[in-house]
Design a protein around this motif. Structure first.
Motif, PDB file in Angstrom:
ATOM      1  N   ILE A 106       0.745  -1.261  -0.064  1.00  0.00           N
ATOM      2  CA  ILE A 106      -0.038   0.186  -0.023  1.00  0.00           C
ATOM      3  C   ILE A 106       0.859   1.439  -0.030  1.00  0.00           C
ATOM      4  CG2 ILE A 106      -1.831   1.094   1.028  1.00  0.00           C
ATOM      5  CD1 ILE A 106      -2.360  -1.382   2.744  1.00  0.00           C
ATOM      6  N   THR A 107       0.902   2.228  -0.792  1.00  0.00           N
ATOM      7  CA  THR A 107       1.715   3.341  -0.944  1.00  0.00           C
ATOM      8  C   THR A 107       0.810   4.720  -1.041  1.00  0.00           C
ATOM      9  OG1 THR A 107       1.483   3.220  -3.484  1.00  0.00           O
ATOM     10  CG2 THR A 107       3.175   2.054  -2.415  1.00  0.00           C
ATOM     11  N   THR A 108      -0.531   4.523  -0.921  1.00  0.00           N
ATOM     12  CA  THR A 108      -1.485   5.760  -0.670  1.00  0.00           C
ATOM     13  C   THR A 108      -2.312   5.565   0.449  1.00  0.00           C
ATOM     14  OG1 THR A 108      -3.090   4.754  -2.406  1.00  0.00           O
ATOM     15  CG2 THR A 108      -1.423   6.211  -3.070  1.00  0.00           C
ATOM     16  N   PRO A 109      -2.721   6.593   0.827  1.00  0.00           N
ATOM     17  CA  PRO A 109      -3.946   6.470   2.164  1.00  0.00           C
ATOM     18  C   PRO A 109      -5.061   5.733   1.562  1.00  0.00           C
ATOM     19  CG  PRO A 109      -2.759   8.725   2.314  1.00  0.00           C
ATOM     20  CD  PRO A 109      -2.295   7.984   0.944  1.00  0.00           C
ATOM     21  N   ILE A 110      -5.703   4.914   2.616  1.00  0.00           N
ATOM     22  CA  ILE A 110      -6.817   4.145   1.819  1.00  0.00           C
ATOM     23  C   ILE A 110      -7.868   4.083   2.895  1.00  0.00           C
ATOM     24  CG2 ILE A 110      -5.630   2.670   0.299  1.00  0.00           C
ATOM     25  CD1 ILE A 110      -5.914   0.410   2.306  1.00  0.00           C
ATOM     26  N   ILE A 137     -11.548   2.174   4.700  1.00  0.00           N
ATOM     27  CA  ILE A 137     -12.067   1.010   5.153  1.00  0.00           C
ATOM     28  C   ILE A 137     -12.521  -0.056   3.870  1.00  0.00           C
ATOM     29  CG2 ILE A 137     -13.865  -0.477   6.658  1.00  0.00           C
ATOM     30  CD1 ILE A 137     -13.483   1.885   8.653  1.00  0.00           C
ATOM     31  N   SER A 138     -13.260   0.779   3.075  1.00  0.00           N
ATOM     32  CA  SER A 138     -13.970   0.008   1.970  1.00  0.00           C
ATOM     33  C   SER A 138     -12.888  -0.585   0.925  1.00  0.00           C
ATOM     34  CB  SER A 138     -14.849   0.864   1.090  1.00  0.00           C
ATOM     35  OG  SER A 138     -14.080   2.009   0.696  1.00  0.00           O
ATOM     36  N   GLU A 139     -11.818   0.205   0.808  1.00  0.00           N
ATOM     37  CA  GLU A 139     -10.656   0.037   0.124  1.00  0.00           C
ATOM     38  C   GLU A 139      -9.879  -1.299   0.368  1.00  0.00           C
ATOM     39  OE1 GLU A 139      -8.826   3.623  -2.159  1.00  0.00           O
ATOM     40  OE2 GLU A 139      -9.693   4.064  -0.081  1.00  0.00           O
ATOM     41  N   GLU A 163      -7.449 -10.020  10.439  1.00  0.00           N
ATOM     42  CA  GLU A 163      -7.229  -9.415   9.022  1.00  0.00           C
ATOM     43  C   GLU A 163      -7.767 -10.195   8.258  1.00  0.00           C
ATOM     44  OE1 GLU A 163      -5.664  -6.493   8.652  1.00  0.00           O
ATOM     45  OE2 GLU A 163      -5.438  -6.660  10.786  1.00  0.00           O
ATOM     46  N   ARG A 164      -8.108 -11.425   8.454  1.00  0.00           N
ATOM     47  CA  ARG A 164      -8.612 -12.426   7.390  1.00  0.00           C
ATOM     48  C   ARG A 164     -10.301 -12.261   7.348  1.00  0.00           C
ATOM     49  NH1 ARG A 164      -7.385 -17.972   6.533  1.00  0.00           N
ATOM     50  NH2 ARG A 164      -7.699 -17.362   4.441  1.00  0.00           N
ATOM     51  N   GLN A 165     -10.577 -12.166   8.740  1.00  0.00           N
ATOM     52  CA  GLN A 165     -12.059 -11.716   9.102  1.00  0.00           C
ATOM     53  C   GLN A 165     -12.545 -10.489   8.472  1.00  0.00           C
ATOM     54  OE1 GLN A 165     -12.589 -15.040  10.255  1.00  0.00           O
ATOM     55  NE2 GLN A 165     -14.165 -14.020  11.203  1.00  0.00           N
ATOM     56  N   LEU A 166     -11.589  -9.522   8.189  1.00  0.00           N
ATOM     57  CA  LEU A 166     -12.102  -8.162   7.730  1.00  0.00           C
ATOM     58  C   LEU A 166     -11.954  -8.402   6.137  1.00  0.00           C
ATOM     59  CD1 LEU A 166     -10.202  -5.878  10.239  1.00  0.00           C
ATOM     60  CD2 LEU A 166     -12.697  -6.352   9.968  1.00  0.00           C
ATOM     61  N   ASN A 167     -10.976  -9.204   5.688  1.00  0.00           N
ATOM     62  CA  ASN A 167     -10.767  -9.353   4.241  1.00  0.00           C
ATOM     63  C   ASN A 167     -10.663 -10.687   3.736  1.00  0.00           C
ATOM     64  OD1 ASN A 167     -10.060  -8.887   1.689  1.00  0.00           O
ATOM     65  ND2 ASN A 167      -8.201  -7.515   2.153  1.00  0.00           N
ATOM     66  N   ASN A 168     -11.475 -11.249   3.199  1.00  0.00           N
ATOM     67  CA  ASN A 168     -11.292 -12.584   3.125  1.00  0.00           C
ATOM     68  C   ASN A 168     -10.683 -12.681   1.422  1.00  0.00           C
ATOM     69  OD1 ASN A 168     -13.256 -11.924   0.990  1.00  0.00           O
ATOM     70  ND2 ASN A 168     -14.891 -12.978   1.745  1.00  0.00           N
ATOM     71  N   ASN A 169     -10.304 -11.681   0.967  1.00  0.00           N
ATOM     72  CA  ASN A 169      -9.333 -11.825  -0.300  1.00  0.00           C
ATOM     73  C   ASN A 169      -7.838 -12.260   0.190  1.00  0.00           C
ATOM     74  OD1 ASN A 169     -11.022 -10.995  -2.164  1.00  0.00           O
ATOM     75  ND2 ASN A 169     -11.020  -8.897  -1.518  1.00  0.00           N
ATOM     76  N   LEU A 170      -7.479 -11.969   1.414  1.00  0.00           N
ATOM     77  CA  LEU A 170      -6.061 -12.320   2.198  1.00  0.00           C
ATOM     78  C   LEU A 170      -6.031 -14.061   2.194  1.00  0.00           C
ATOM     79  CD1 LEU A 170      -5.775  -9.579   4.650  1.00  0.00           C
ATOM     80  CD2 LEU A 170      -4.887  -9.459   2.280  1.00  0.00           C
ATOM     81  N   THR A 171      -5.283 -14.370   1.529  1.00  0.00           N
ATOM     82  CA  THR A 171      -4.929 -15.792   1.811  1.00  0.00           C
ATOM     83  C   THR A 171      -4.015 -16.182   3.026  1.00  0.00           C
ATOM     84  OG1 THR A 171      -3.059 -15.913   0.263  1.00  0.00           O
ATOM     85  CG2 THR A 171      -5.308 -16.355  -0.893  1.00  0.00           C
TER      86      THR A 171
END
Length: 536
Positions: free
Chosen positions: A151-155, A157-159, A522-530
């Motif tokens: 991540i190189t820019t501020p993001i 929650i949705s991002e 982290e995986r609970q918040l984002n299931n894209n993270l393997t």
């Protein structure tokens, strides 16, 4: 020694906060910030506090073969016994802390161009510092977790819920590009003590590339490229002529020698202003502390050669009944063993039956489980109830000895200029108050590899390096599977026999432990993270 302290206690810097369309009165807002050169300075200053402290960095070696965790309810104990899981707090805390630093860096990078600088060169230097710090945070994250979101820019929650893990090869390329460019805008010598310099940026690059060459993830087999990059970066630090070894290894971690010529990158502290708890966390119980988090093992002790430059198993002059005599001086500069003088002038003695001090093995859960204690950073200035958690000693993150050994190791692995590699190793061994025998006539790559790995172990012991070294060397499964752990050796007062302290505490390391898991939350918040192999 006088310190020039660069930290700034800001109430709160809010970058890009749009919760209310008003200027808050209790903090510094982006509506009034990012106007002047000073704003860039203050914002860059605030990022330095996200560097690790002593407790975080030094305790990593508990999870290696040269030390164990003293407190058996700690997360480090779970990790070194391979019974941790993705919900273990240390994994989440490490992930959070490093990404917090990255977020601050990204905020800076997203806003600094709003300034019309009065001194463009100075603002460029602050920006180069921030780019370097961001790379440092990423280098630590990737060493722990492997692939992770770049991540190189501020993001928002949705991002963040859409992020995926970036392959380590791309992260290493990012670090290489960023640090190479940042080094061009950094001074050889900092304008204020503690700021990132050209040498720090290149040193971080050298260290990162050396770790990358180990291909810990198994998906980035570019060892030759990474060793070459590590060699070039380390060579540039050496060629700068800015750094040299402090003549006295014994004095490296004292107040008197803070910011000495060997220090390339450190975290600055100051009593009463921005302090740490290194004495309370690592000092002897008899000094009034909570006890050392870390109990060094006999593995480390046995690694130190005799003063003849031989292994203890190969030197007939070695006396097992006086195991700490006639050894590489770095042993006595690194560890407290029975009979050593503590900073208050009393004698450290952890031997059962020989002493009644609070340091005796078994006296409490707080004392060293091996009878050995770390000596680095333990200073008389920090003794006492009001001082033990109010320490001002700086944390050395990188020093010149590491750069010399990196330049040597990269050459050995590339199998080139091995004579120069041996010269660099001998420089480290020949520090005046170490003065170990010069090594010569070693030509095979395997023998040189053994030499440089030995030298890293004893030179950088208990500074947080061993944890990472045994992973990149792929030897953790060999050295960190122990059914019992050995500690100090001493003569039993009643029987007169040599005793080796042992515990049934077990270390276990499996293939999954080369990488930490992506934290559960982290995986609970984002299931894209393997998840990393073995941690599901």
């Amino acid at each position: 020694m006088k310190k020039i302290f660069i930290y700034l206690a800001l109430p709160c810097i809010v970058f890009g906060c749009d919760v209310l369309d008003t200027i808050p009165t209790d903090r510094i807002s982006s509506e009034v910030f990012w106007k002047t050169d000073k704003d860039a300075e203050y914002a860059s200053n605030a990022i330095y506090r996200f560097l690790e402290d002593h407790g975080t960095l030094l305790s990593r070696d508990e999870m290696s073969d040269i030390a164990r965790a003293t407190f058996e309810t700690s997360d480090e104990t779970k990790i070194e016994a391979s019974i941790a899981d993705p919900q273990t707090n240390l994994f989440q805390n490490t992930w959070n802390d490093l990404y917090k630093g990255i977020r601050r860096c990204n905020d800076y990078m997203a806003n600094v161009d709003k300034i019309t600088p009065e001194n463009e060169s100075k603002v460029n230097t602050y920006t180069a510092e921030v780019r370097t710090l961001r790379c440092y945070f990423y280098s630590r994250l990737v060493a722990y977790f492997g692939d992770l979101p770049l991540i190189t820019t501020p993001i928002g929650i949705s991002e963040s819920k859409e992020l995926t893990r970036t392959p380590v090869s791309e992260i290493y390329d990012f670090i290489y590009k960023e640090l190479t460019e940042a080094a061009n805008d950094l001074p050889v010598k900092a304008s204020e003590t503690g700021r990132v310099t050209k040498g720090a940026a290149l040193g971080i690059l050298a260290r990162t590339m050396l770790f990358a060459a180990g291909n810990v993830t198994g998906t980035d087999d570019q060892a030759t490229l990474y060793y070459q990059r590590a060699k070039e970066a380390a060579d540039a630090v050496i060629a700068s002529g800015t750094y040299s070894l402090l003549p006295t290894y014994k004095e490296l971690f004292t107040y008197e020698n803070e910011n000495n010529q060997e220090v390339i990158f450190d975290k600055q502290f100051m009593k009463d202003v921005y302090s740490n708890s290194v004495m309370n966390n690592f000092g002897a119980v008899s000094l009034g502390n909570n006890g050392s988090m870390m109990s060094p093992t006999a593995v480390l002790v046995d690694e130190y050669e005799t003063t003849n430059g031989k292994k203890i198993t190969e030197d007939s002059s070695y006396d097992p009944t006086n195991p700490y005599e006639g050894r590489d001086p770095r042993l006595s500069y690194t560890l407290y063993v029975p009979g050593d003088e503590l900073p208050n002038g009393t004698i450290y003695d952890s031997r059962p039956g020989w002493s009644t001090t609070g340091d005796v093995i078994g006296a409490s859960y707080q004392v060293s489980k091996t009878g050995l204690l770390p000596k680095k950073y333990i200073n008389a200035e920090d003794i006492g109830q009001s001082n033990r958690t109010n320490c001002g000693i700086n944390l050395i993150i990188m020093r010149y000895a590491e750069i010399l050994l990196t330049a040597a190791e990269a050459r050995i692995e590339l199998n080139t200029e091995t004579d120069l590699a041996l010269q660099y190793i001998n420089q480290v061994r020949q520090r005046p108050d170490v003065n170990m025998p010069v090594l010569s006539g070693i030509t095979s790559q395997a023998a040189l590899r053994e030499v440089v790995r030995h030298e890293r172990t004893v030179e950088l012991a208990l500074e947080g390096h061993r944890f990472f070294d045994i992973r990149r060397w792929k030897i953790a499964e060999d050295v960190c599977n122990m059914d019992q752990i050995e500690g100090m050796r001493y003569i039993d007062k009643e029987t007169g026999k040599l005793v080796t302290v042992t515990t049934d505490y077990k270390k276990k390391f499996t293939s999954r432990d080369y990488l930490w898991p992506v934290p559960y939350n982290e995986r609970q918040l984002n299931n894209n993270l393997t998840q990393n192999n073995g941690w599901n």
